[in-house]
Design a protein around this motif. Structure first.
Motif, PDB file in Angstrom:
ATOM      1  N   PHE A  41       0.856  -1.192   0.000  1.00  0.00           N
ATOM      2  CA  PHE A  41       0.000   0.000   0.000  1.00  0.00           C
ATOM      3  C   PHE A  41       0.891   1.241   0.000  1.00  0.00           C
ATOM      4  O   PHE A  41       1.318   1.693  -1.050  1.00  0.00           O
ATOM      5  N   LEU A  42       1.231   1.782   1.176  1.00  0.00           N
ATOM      6  CA  LEU A  42       2.089   2.969   1.225  1.00  0.00           C
ATOM      7  C   LEU A  42       3.574   2.630   1.185  1.00  0.00           C
ATOM      8  O   LEU A  42       4.397   3.492   0.892  1.00  0.00           O
ATOM      9  N   ASP A  43       3.916   1.396   1.496  1.00  0.00           N
ATOM     10  CA  ASP A  43       5.313   0.950   1.538  1.00  0.00           C
ATOM     11  C   ASP A  43       6.146   1.874   2.441  1.00  0.00           C
ATOM     12  O   ASP A  43       7.215   2.350   2.069  1.00  0.00           O
ATOM     13  N   ALA A  44       5.632   2.098   3.659  1.00  0.00           N
ATOM     14  CA  ALA A  44       6.274   3.040   4.577  1.00  0.00           C
ATOM     15  C   ALA A  44       7.107   2.358   5.650  1.00  0.00           C
ATOM     16  O   ALA A  44       7.617   3.021   6.555  1.00  0.00           O
ATOM     17  N   VAL A  45       7.264   1.039   5.567  1.00  0.00           N
ATOM     18  CA  VAL A  45       8.028   0.305   6.571  1.00  0.00           C
ATOM     19  C   VAL A  45       9.455   0.101   6.076  1.00  0.00           C
ATOM     20  O   VAL A  45       9.682  -0.238   4.908  1.00  0.00           O
ATOM     21  N   ASN A  46      10.408   0.328   6.971  1.00  0.00           N
ATOM     22  CA  ASN A  46      11.820   0.142   6.640  1.00  0.00           C
ATOM     23  C   ASN A  46      12.050  -1.275   6.118  1.00  0.00           C
ATOM     24  O   ASN A  46      11.616  -2.243   6.732  1.00  0.00           O
ATOM     25  N   PRO A  47      12.730  -1.429   4.969  1.00  0.00           N
ATOM     26  CA  PRO A  47      12.987  -2.780   4.422  1.00  0.00           C
ATOM     27  C   PRO A  47      13.692  -3.701   5.417  1.00  0.00           C
ATOM     28  O   PRO A  47      13.440  -4.904   5.438  1.00  0.00           O
ATOM     29  N   ALA A  48      14.585  -3.137   6.239  1.00  0.00           N
ATOM     30  CA  ALA A  48      15.275  -3.956   7.237  1.00  0.00           C
ATOM     31  C   ALA A  48      14.289  -4.495   8.271  1.00  0.00           C
ATOM     32  O   ALA A  48      14.421  -5.628   8.756  1.00  0.00           O
ATOM     33  N   THR A  49      13.285  -3.689   8.600  1.00  0.00           N
ATOM     34  CA  THR A  49      12.242  -4.138   9.531  1.00  0.00           C
ATOM     35  C   THR A  49      11.378  -5.212   8.901  1.00  0.00           C
ATOM     36  O   THR A  49      11.051  -6.222   9.538  1.00  0.00           O
ATOM     37  N   THR A  50      11.017  -5.012   7.640  1.00  0.00           N
ATOM     38  CA  THR A  50      10.211  -6.011   6.936  1.00  0.00           C
ATOM     39  C   THR A  50      10.944  -7.345   6.844  1.00  0.00           C
ATOM     40  O   THR A  50      10.327  -8.412   6.946  1.00  0.00           O
ATOM     41  N   ALA A  51      12.276  -7.280   6.683  1.00  0.00           N
ATOM     42  CA  ALA A  51      13.068  -8.500   6.523  1.00  0.00           C
ATOM     43  C   ALA A  51      13.018  -9.391   7.762  1.00  0.00           C
ATOM     44  O   ALA A  51      13.159 -10.614   7.658  1.00  0.00           O
ATOM     45  N   VAL A  52      12.830  -8.782   8.935  1.00  0.00           N
ATOM     46  CA  VAL A  52      12.802  -9.577  10.172  1.00  0.00           C
ATOM     47  C   VAL A  52      11.377  -9.750  10.708  1.00  0.00           C
ATOM     48  O   VAL A  52      11.196 -10.248  11.816  1.00  0.00           O
ATOM     49  N   SER A  53      10.380  -9.353   9.914  1.00  0.00           N
ATOM     50  CA  SER A  53       9.003  -9.422  10.403  1.00  0.00           C
ATOM     51  C   SER A  53       8.583 -10.860  10.693  1.00  0.00           C
ATOM     52  O   SER A  53       7.832 -11.113  11.640  1.00  0.00           O
ATOM     53  N   ALA A  54       9.066 -11.816   9.895  1.00  0.00           N
ATOM     54  CA  ALA A  54       8.704 -13.220  10.131  1.00  0.00           C
ATOM     55  C   ALA A  54       9.209 -13.685  11.495  1.00  0.00           C
ATOM     56  O   ALA A  54       8.525 -14.439  12.192  1.00  0.00           O
ATOM     57  N   ASP A  55      10.400 -13.241  11.892  1.00  0.00           N
ATOM     58  CA  ASP A  55      10.941 -13.620  13.197  1.00  0.00           C
ATOM     59  C   ASP A  55      10.104 -13.026  14.330  1.00  0.00           C
ATOM     60  O   ASP A  55       9.838 -13.691  15.337  1.00  0.00           O
ATOM     61  N   TRP A  56       9.701 -11.759  14.167  1.00  0.00           N
ATOM     62  CA  TRP A  56       8.880 -11.131  15.196  1.00  0.00           C
ATOM     63  C   TRP A  56       7.525 -11.813  15.309  1.00  0.00           C
ATOM     64  O   TRP A  56       7.001 -12.006  16.406  1.00  0.00           O
ATOM     65  N   ARG A  57       6.946 -12.185  14.166  1.00  0.00           N
ATOM     66  CA  ARG A  57       5.659 -12.883  14.197  1.00  0.00           C
ATOM     67  C   ARG A  57       5.794 -14.227  14.899  1.00  0.00           C
ATOM     68  O   ARG A  57       4.904 -14.638  15.658  1.00  0.00           O
ATOM     69  N   MET A  58       6.904 -14.909  14.663  1.00  0.00           N
ATOM     70  CA  MET A  58       7.120 -16.210  15.299  1.00  0.00           C
ATOM     71  C   MET A  58       7.234 -16.056  16.810  1.00  0.00           C
ATOM     72  O   MET A  58       6.629 -16.827  17.571  1.00  0.00           O
ATOM     73  N   ILE A  59       7.994 -15.057  17.266  1.00  0.00           N
ATOM     74  CA  ILE A  59       8.149 -14.848  18.706  1.00  0.00           C
ATOM     75  C   ILE A  59       6.802 -14.516  19.348  1.00  0.00           C
ATOM     76  O   ILE A  59       6.455 -15.051  20.414  1.00  0.00           O
ATOM     77  N   ALA A  60       6.031 -13.661  18.699  1.00  0.00           N
ATOM     78  CA  ALA A  60       4.718 -13.292  19.242  1.00  0.00           C
ATOM     79  C   ALA A  60       3.791 -14.505  19.291  1.00  0.00           C
ATOM     80  O   ALA A  60       3.045 -14.694  20.256  1.00  0.00           O
ATOM     81  N   LEU A  61       3.847 -15.340  18.257  1.00  0.00           N
ATOM     82  CA  LEU A  61       3.009 -16.534  18.235  1.00  0.00           C
ATOM     83  C   LEU A  61       3.407 -17.496  19.348  1.00  0.00           C
ATOM     84  O   LEU A  61       2.554 -18.109  19.992  1.00  0.00           O
ATOM     85  N   VAL A  62       4.700 -17.611  19.608  1.00  0.00           N
ATOM     86  CA  VAL A  62       5.183 -18.461  20.700  1.00  0.00           C
ATOM     87  C   VAL A  62       4.650 -17.960  22.039  1.00  0.00           C
ATOM     88  O   VAL A  62       4.205 -18.748  22.882  1.00  0.00           O
ATOM     89  N   VAL A  63       4.678 -16.649  22.236  1.00  0.00           N
ATOM     90  CA  VAL A  63       4.193 -16.067  23.494  1.00  0.00           C
ATOM     91  C   VAL A  63       2.737 -16.440  23.725  1.00  0.00           C
ATOM     92  O   VAL A  63       2.356 -16.894  24.816  1.00  0.00           O
ATOM     93  N   ILE A  64       1.914 -16.289  22.703  1.00  0.00           N
ATOM     94  CA  ILE A  64       0.495 -16.527  22.899  1.00  0.00           C
ATOM     95  C   ILE A  64       0.186 -18.019  23.020  1.00  0.00           C
ATOM     96  O   ILE A  64      -0.718 -18.426  23.760  1.00  0.00           O
ATOM     97  N   LEU A  65       0.936 -18.873  22.330  1.00  0.00           N
ATOM     98  CA  LEU A  65       0.722 -20.318  22.469  1.00  0.00           C
ATOM     99  C   LEU A  65       1.134 -20.803  23.853  1.00  0.00           C
ATOM    100  O   LEU A  65       0.480 -21.675  24.440  1.00  0.00           O
ATOM    101  N   LEU A  66       2.221 -20.253  24.389  1.00  0.00           N
ATOM    102  CA  LEU A  66       2.640 -20.608  25.747  1.00  0.00           C
ATOM    103  C   LEU A  66       1.575 -20.195  26.753  1.00  0.00           C
ATOM    104  O   LEU A  66       1.240 -20.949  27.674  1.00  0.00           O
ATOM    105  N   ARG A  67       1.041 -19.006  26.592  1.00  0.00           N
ATOM    106  CA  ARG A  67      -0.015 -18.557  27.501  1.00  0.00           C
ATOM    107  C   ARG A  67      -1.234 -19.460  27.394  1.00  0.00           C
ATOM    108  O   ARG A  67      -1.885 -19.755  28.401  1.00  0.00           O
ATOM    109  N   ALA A  68      -1.536 -19.904  26.178  1.00  0.00           N
ATOM    110  CA  ALA A  68      -2.673 -20.808  26.007  1.00  0.00           C
ATOM    111  C   ALA A  68      -2.455 -22.095  26.789  1.00  0.00           C
ATOM    112  O   ALA A  68      -3.357 -22.580  27.482  1.00  0.00           O
TER     113      ALA A  68
END
Length: 415
Positions: A41-68
């Motif tokens: 859309f606007l492409d306003a996110v730093n490419p370096a941030t986008t490159a590690v977005s999968a890692d951040w999503r994985m960590i967040a998913l781990v947090v919520i699965l552990l809480r579950a």
């Protein structure tokens, strides 16, 4: 200016506050923020941030699965055992079947291409569903019949079934010698292996925590680190035996709750604070994966296929509840809780297209599948979260607060 992690967090907090002020679930705003700021859309996110977005999503998913896992008591699981097993398979299979029947007429796909689309669309989103179910468990909503626990247990297996089916259909489409029946037969093995591994890890952690008594913060870091390793090892383990890493993570939390309740509530409380940060990045980055121009290409026909699949899933949920103790209101809640799509569709929506490109095949059907996957997120993630939030408040009975356990009271008071 390209936005980095810090800017996204601040924007996320602002959007979350605005959404809650408007009495809309905060994750709706975070998803929309990700869509608008993302590369499609606007492409306003730093490419370096986008490159590690999968890692951040994985960590967040781990947090919520552990809480579950740390909130899923044995007593509640015992209440919903059979129904959870039915909810793990039947709604997913019904949705795949419904999409497979509808897509050839509405989108012009072949039966096998439609089956691939059905498998992509079929998975319920843990990112949307799990946090809401944990909130209802904490608020003791639906506790008398363990409705939120039923959703937690069923949805995690539901994802495994959809992902296995997607992989099998892609292999068949690209010429692989794969049997859907044999792949489905491996799902129970995958679930059993994941649960067994998680229980073993959780038991070892209980003994470790008891012997060395690390601080609560270090316990959380140990648990997080091991869970991330489990996720990263999934592909390697599957070279030997089918393995559901998401279930392993939840099972580790479950056995800690079973063996050391006070430690489990303490860990859940700490992870709840981490989740405040993690959810911002999870939903923003899921939003950045939504290709709005591609989603628009699916048009009304794509919407029709998605709705047909959701109707099939909803019918299946009601069939799973036949002769159950759940009231009509609770059955409606269970149906609503099984609707949202997001995480899995963002992860595997492009898999058929990638396989077609790699095989030198016509990529048109893959583009249609990707467009429908993107549209399913746009439609069901925000509307589903709103519906679930409403349903939890109006369709589930709330148990008296005084029945809480002393261990949980201590953990809550320490927040």
């Amino acid at each position: 200016m390209a936005l980095g992690i810090a800017e996204l967090i601040l924007l996320g907090l602002l959007v979350d506050w605005l959404m809650r002020f408007a009495r809309v679930p905060g994750l709706v705003g975070l998803l929309l923020l990700g869509v608008v700021m993302g590369p499609h859309f606007l492409d306003a996110v730093n490419p370096a941030t986008t490159a590690v977005s999968a890692d951040w999503r994985m960590i967040a998913l781990v947090v919520i699965l552990l809480r579950a896992g740390l909130e899923m008591s044995r007593q509640a699981l015992a209440q919903v055992g059979l129904r959870a097993a039915l909810m793990a398979f039947i709604p997913c299979l019904f949705e795949v079947a419904a999409v497979t029947l509808a897509a050839p007429h509405l989108l012009g796909l072949t039966v096998l291409e439609s089956a691939m689309l059905g498998a992509v669309l079929a998975a319920v989103s843990p990112a949307v569903v799990v946090p809401l179910m944990i909130r209802f468990i904490e608020e003791r909503r639906g506790e008398d019949k363990a409705a939120p626990t039923l959703i937690l247990a069923g949805a995690s297996c539901d994802d495994a079934v959809a992902i296995v089916l997607c992989g099998a259909f892609i292999s068949m489409y690209t010429g692989g010698d794969v049997s859907v029946a044999s792949e489905l037969a491996g799902v129970p093995v995958s679930i059993a292996a994941g649960i067994a591994a998680g229980l073993g890890i959780g038991f070892v952690l209980c003994r470790f925590f008891e012997k060395f008594n690390p601080r609560a913060t270090k316990r959380v870091l140990i648990l997080l680190g091991l869970s991330i390793i489990i996720l990263n090892l999934e592909n390697w383990i599957e070279g030997f035996i089918p393995f559901a890493s998401l279930l392993a993570i939840m099972a580790a939390g479950f056995i800690i709750l079973e063996k050391r309740e006070h430690i489990a509530h303490e860990l859940s409380s700490k992870l709840g604070k981490v989740w405040v940060f993690a959810q911002l990045l999870l939903f923003i980055f899921v939003g950045t994966e939504v290709n709005v121009p591609v989603a628009v290409k699916a048009g009304l026909s794509g919407v029709g296929v998605i709705l047909t699949g959701l109707i099939g899933r909803s019918v299946a949920v009601q069939l799973c509840m036949i002769k159950s103790k759940f009231s009509a209101r609770e059955r409606l809640f269970l149906t609503l809780a099984y609707l949202p799509k997001a995480t899995v569709q963002a992860a595997i929506g492009a898999a058929p297209l990638a396989a077609m490109k790699a095989g030198g095949m016509d990529t048109g059907p893959g583009e249609i599948i990707l467009a429908a996957a993107a549209m399913s997120i746009v439609i069901t993630a925000p509307l589903g979260s709103i519906a679930i939030t409403w349903g939890g408040k109006h369709l589930l009975a709330q148990s008296p607060l005084q029945t809480k356990s002393p261990a949980r009271d201590a953990a809550v008071e320490s927040r």
